[in-house]
Design an enzyme around this catalytic site. Structure first.
Site, short mmCIF file in Angstrom:
data_model
loop_
_atom_site.label_atom_id
_atom_site.label_comp_id
_atom_site.label_asym_id
_atom_site.label_seq_id
_atom_site.Cartn_x
_atom_site.Cartn_y
_atom_site.Cartn_z
CB CYS A 172 -1.07 -0.14 1.13
SG CYS A 172 -2.01 -1.53 1.17
CG HIS A 223 -3.20 3.40 2.53
ND1 HIS A 223 -3.38 3.04 1.13
CD2 HIS A 223 -3.34 2.28 3.32
CE1 HIS A 223 -3.87 1.78 1.30
NE2 HIS A 223 -3.70 1.40 2.47
CG ASN A 226 -6.49 -0.91 1.46
OD1 ASN A 226 -5.98 -0.42 0.68
ND2 ASN A 226 -6.10 -1.38 2.64
#
Ligand code: UT7
Length: 321
Positions: free
Chosen positions: A112, A248, A278
């Site tokens: 990520c 994020h 996500n």
């Protein structure tokens, strides 16, 4: 020379999976998912739709927005955890689809935080004069490494891609990047098999994400708060100077906790997790492009991008828009 973002783009697969559909797949509820994560729906790639397809679509949009010609692009980086193939890299697949030849093209794997790692590399290329026009993409078909019977992870992730064209300029642009990693936390967020350790498991389609959500949550809040301070201090700036935070997008509660720790008003934080879930390496460029297209970012704005992911890996990029 510095890198300046001159165009961005995004792509989401057409299919949306909403929380109510997940209620029929695992023991969960729309209320739980919304309250604990802020996620409402996520995009899921179609069968036969691969990371390179998502990456190419986002790249074409970013290139169109930037106004550069394909022949000007002299570096291509794709941040991804879910490449089409073991090799060649997704970056070379995208390069070929775009009809570009000869320039360096490679993937970055920092889960990520991958897009921030890619910006870090681009920044160094630009400052050294080794590149003048880079195409940077974060793209994932994360749904392919999700166990759709595990309610603790399957409600969280989605597929998508975001891209930026970054051109060298004598004014920043990218003011600074800071990237970090600590491999001691491998087992808190990982896919425990891979090509070298367990090809049979991979072939059997059992290469799935495992996560100790609580511990990752705490780490993500601390790390993403600390790197905001690190980036601002490095540039002699304070939180009041910041126009936008693009963190994020893993969980709205993580994002709110970071905002609170930094004393940053919520209206300065870009939040897209409700619609995207996500999307790992795609999450930051997807959120960035959303705010570009809805007109939130103005020329001269100070924007902090932040990523956090498996490894752990984490990092920031402070930019002047
Ligand atoms: O991209 C890299 C970064 N990733 C992240 O940052 C993710 C970080 N972690 C998180 O976002 C959160 O920890 C989660 C959303 C994964 C979990 O939220 P939580 O508030 O930490 O919940 P929890 O893990 O403490 O679980 C609370 C309860 C448990 O039940 P018991 O043991 O209290 O009876 C879970 O079994 O919620 C249960 N639960 C669920 N219930 C309904 C876990 N997942 C679900 C679910 N639906 N999908």
């Amino acid at each position: 020379m510095y890198g300046r973002i001159i165009g961005s783009g995004a792509y989401l697969p057409a299919r949306r999976l909403d929380n109510h559909e997940l209620e029929r797949m695992v023991d969960t509820s729309d209320e739980w998912i919304r309250a604990r994560t802020g996620i409402v729906r996520r995009a899921i790639a179609a069968e036969g739709e691969y990371t390179s397809d998502l990456a190419e679509a986002a790249a074409r949009e970013a290139i169109a927005a930037s106004g550069v010609s394909l022949s000007q692009i002299d570096l291509i980086i794709v941040a991804t955890t879910t490449p089409d193939l073991v090799f060649p890299s997704t970056a070379t697949l995208v390069q070929h689809r775009l009809g570009i030849r000869g320039c360096p093209a490679f993937d970055i794997q920092a889960v990520c935080a991958g897009f921030i790692y890619a910006l870090d590399v681009v920044d160094k290329y630009m400052r050294s004069g080794a590149c003048r026009c880079a195409l940077v993409i974060g793209a994932e078909t994360f749904s392919r490494i999700v166990d759709w019977t595990d309610r603790t992870t399957c409600v969280l992730f989605g597929d998508g891609a975001g891209a930026m064209v970054i051109k060298s300029d004598d004014e920043p642009g990218i003011l600074s990047t800071h990237v970090h990693a600590d491999g001691a936390y491998k087992e808190l967020l990982w896919v425990p098999v891979g090509v070298s350790t367990g090809n049979a498991e991979v072939e059997a389609g059992r290469a799935f994400t495992r996560m100790k959500g609580n511990e990752v949550f705490r780490w993500a809040v601390t790390a993403m708060s600390d790197i905001a301070v690190e980036a601002l201090r490095h540039n002699g700036l304070s939180i009041e100077d910041l126009d936008w935070l693009v963190p994020h997008q893993a969980n709205v509660r993580i994002i709110q906790a970071i905002g609170k720790r930094l004393r940053l008003p919520p209206e300065k934080v870009v939040v897209t997790v409700a619609e995207h879930g996500n999307t790992s390496a795609a999450s930051v460029p997807l959120a960035f492009d959303t705010a570009v297209r809805d007109g939130r970012f103005k020329h001269g704005d100070l924007i902090l991008l932040e990523g956090f992911g498996g490894g752990f890996t984490w990092g920031s990029a402070l930019i002047r828009y």
